[in-house]
Design a protein around this motif. Sequence first.
Motif, PDB file in Angstrom:
ATOM      1  N   ILE A 139      49.624  45.025  48.399  1.00  0.00           N
ATOM      2  CA  ILE A 139      49.179  46.407  48.548  1.00  0.00           C
ATOM      3  C   ILE A 139      49.101  46.677  50.045  1.00  0.00           C
ATOM      4  N   ALA A 140      49.945  47.568  50.530  1.00  0.00           N
ATOM      5  CA  ALA A 140      50.057  47.837  51.960  1.00  0.00           C
ATOM      6  C   ALA A 140      49.577  49.253  52.268  1.00  0.00           C
ATOM      7  N   PHE A 141      48.545  49.346  53.072  1.00  0.00           N
ATOM      8  CA  PHE A 141      47.995  50.631  53.517  1.00  0.00           C
ATOM      9  C   PHE A 141      47.607  51.512  52.335  1.00  0.00           C
ATOM     10  N   GLY A 142      47.090  50.874  51.284  1.00  0.00           N
ATOM     11  CA  GLY A 142      46.684  51.614  50.099  1.00  0.00           C
ATOM     12  C   GLY A 142      45.258  51.337  49.652  1.00  0.00           C
ATOM     13  N   LEU A 143      44.736  50.149  49.951  1.00  0.00           N
ATOM     14  CA  LEU A 143      43.424  49.787  49.425  1.00  0.00           C
ATOM     15  C   LEU A 143      42.322  50.703  49.942  1.00  0.00           C
ATOM     16  N   ARG A 144      42.453  51.190  51.180  1.00  0.00           N
ATOM     17  CA  ARG A 144      41.387  52.030  51.736  1.00  0.00           C
ATOM     18  C   ARG A 144      41.273  53.357  50.978  1.00  0.00           C
ATOM     19  N   ASN A 145      42.330  53.751  50.261  1.00  0.00           N
ATOM     20  CA  ASN A 145      42.299  55.009  49.512  1.00  0.00           C
ATOM     21  C   ASN A 145      41.755  54.851  48.094  1.00  0.00           C
ATOM     22  N   VAL A 146      41.523  53.614  47.671  1.00  0.00           N
ATOM     23  CA  VAL A 146      41.036  53.346  46.321  1.00  0.00           C
ATOM     24  C   VAL A 146      39.537  53.625  46.257  1.00  0.00           C
ATOM     25  N   THR A 147      39.100  54.289  45.197  1.00  0.00           N
ATOM     26  CA  THR A 147      37.682  54.643  45.067  1.00  0.00           C
ATOM     27  C   THR A 147      36.817  53.402  44.886  1.00  0.00           C
ATOM     28  N   ASP A 148      37.157  52.565  43.912  1.00  0.00           N
ATOM     29  CA  ASP A 148      36.389  51.340  43.634  1.00  0.00           C
ATOM     30  C   ASP A 148      37.242  50.138  44.008  1.00  0.00           C
ATOM     31  N   LYS A 149      37.094  49.691  45.241  1.00  0.00           N
ATOM     32  CA  LYS A 149      37.929  48.604  45.750  1.00  0.00           C
ATOM     33  C   LYS A 149      37.646  47.287  45.026  1.00  0.00           C
ATOM     34  N   ASP A 150      36.395  47.049  44.661  1.00  0.00           N
ATOM     35  CA  ASP A 150      36.059  45.820  43.944  1.00  0.00           C
ATOM     36  C   ASP A 150      36.746  45.785  42.578  1.00  0.00           C
ATOM     37  N   ALA A 151      36.749  46.914  41.873  1.00  0.00           N
ATOM     38  CA  ALA A 151      37.430  46.979  40.578  1.00  0.00           C
ATOM     39  C   ALA A 151      38.926  46.753  40.744  1.00  0.00           C
ATOM     40  N   ALA A 152      39.503  47.315  41.814  1.00  0.00           N
ATOM     41  CA  ALA A 152      40.937  47.136  42.056  1.00  0.00           C
ATOM     42  C   ALA A 152      41.273  45.672  42.331  1.00  0.00           C
ATOM     43  N   LEU A 153      40.451  45.001  43.122  1.00  0.00           N
ATOM     44  CA  LEU A 153      40.701  43.583  43.410  1.00  0.00           C
ATOM     45  C   LEU A 153      40.575  42.743  42.140  1.00  0.00           C
ATOM     46  N   ARG A 154      39.610  43.060  41.288  1.00  0.00           N
ATOM     47  CA  ARG A 154      39.486  42.332  40.011  1.00  0.00           C
ATOM     48  C   ARG A 154      40.694  42.582  39.117  1.00  0.00           C
ATOM     49  N   SER A 155      41.198  43.812  39.130  1.00  0.00           N
ATOM     50  CA  SER A 155      42.371  44.154  38.327  1.00  0.00           C
ATOM     51  C   SER A 155      43.604  43.401  38.826  1.00  0.00           C
ATOM     52  N   MET A 156      43.752  43.306  40.141  1.00  0.00           N
ATOM     53  CA  MET A 156      44.867  42.543  40.717  1.00  0.00           C
ATOM     54  C   MET A 156      44.753  41.062  40.346  1.00  0.00           C
ATOM     55  N   TYR A 157      43.545  40.541  40.413  1.00  0.00           N
ATOM     56  CA  TYR A 157      43.323  39.137  40.058  1.00  0.00           C
ATOM     57  C   TYR A 157      43.734  38.884  38.600  1.00  0.00           C
ATOM     58  N   ARG A 158      43.374  39.808  37.736  1.00  0.00           N
ATOM     59  CA  ARG A 158      43.673  39.637  36.309  1.00  0.00           C
ATOM     60  C   ARG A 158      45.165  39.536  36.038  1.00  0.00           C
ATOM     61  N   VAL A 159      45.973  40.378  36.668  1.00  0.00           N
ATOM     62  CA  VAL A 159      47.406  40.417  36.348  1.00  0.00           C
ATOM     63  C   VAL A 159      48.218  39.408  37.162  1.00  0.00           C
ATOM     64  N   LEU A 160      47.561  38.706  38.070  1.00  0.00           N
ATOM     65  CA  LEU A 160      48.241  37.681  38.860  1.00  0.00           C
ATOM     66  C   LEU A 160      48.287  36.371  38.069  1.00  0.00           C
TER      67      LEU A 160
END
Length: 250
Positions: A139-160
């Motif tokens: 994810i390049a230059f996109g995480l700062r625009n995510v509302t719930d960054k912790d939820a996004a990181l958990r979602s990335m972890y799940r699909v990895l």
Amino acid sequence: MATPQDENLTHFGYKTVLKEEKATKVAEVFHSVAAKYDLMNDLMSMGIHRLWKRFTITLSGVRRGMQVLDIAGGTGDLARAFARETGATGRVVLADINASMLNVGRDKLLDQGFTGVEYVQANAECLPFADNTFDVITIAFGLRNVTDKDAALRSMYRVLKPGGRLLVLEFSKPLYTPLSKIYDAYSFSILPAMGQMVTQDAESYRYLAESIRMHPDQETLKGMMANAGFVNCDYHNLTGGIVALHRGFK
């Protein structure tokens, strides 16, 4: 990074907004700038963003046959490079929450002959993929625009996949005070003026500068990745810490 006290509120640049409003406001920014996004990237960074992305590709360890997900993939710079590396036996998915950016990326890559890339409109907080799917996620230059960054990181972890790696390329905190002062002057004076001249939209680039300042610094983001389950987390400061590349493994 300060957090609004009310759990229903979040940051949109320096403004405080309802969480459910942020995605719409971010979408408006990127709908506005999508057509000139690549040009502005080159102008804003003086072309250095290409070196940052090349370093990301190098640290990704991508090889033939791998499955790669590029979140907030925008106009497809990383997806194009990954498609070259994974070859015909691999899979590259370009995901973005913003339809305008996704369409620009699709048109650009198809025009360049990359017909095998998949395009998915998706929210990073709830990725529409099965568990343990991808070898590499970026994810390049996109995480700062995510509302719930912790939820996004958990979602990335799940699909990895187990053993897979996440790379987060994002603006960060400059390491040196003189550089930070120059960077602030550039961000809040020159950048909006440049945005107005090229895209007739100074406000979106003012938001860009503000969103960078509200993003977690290097150590905070590293801790957030660890809290989401990633191991062996580290980061590389690029251009004096103006940008940092974070990496974590599952």
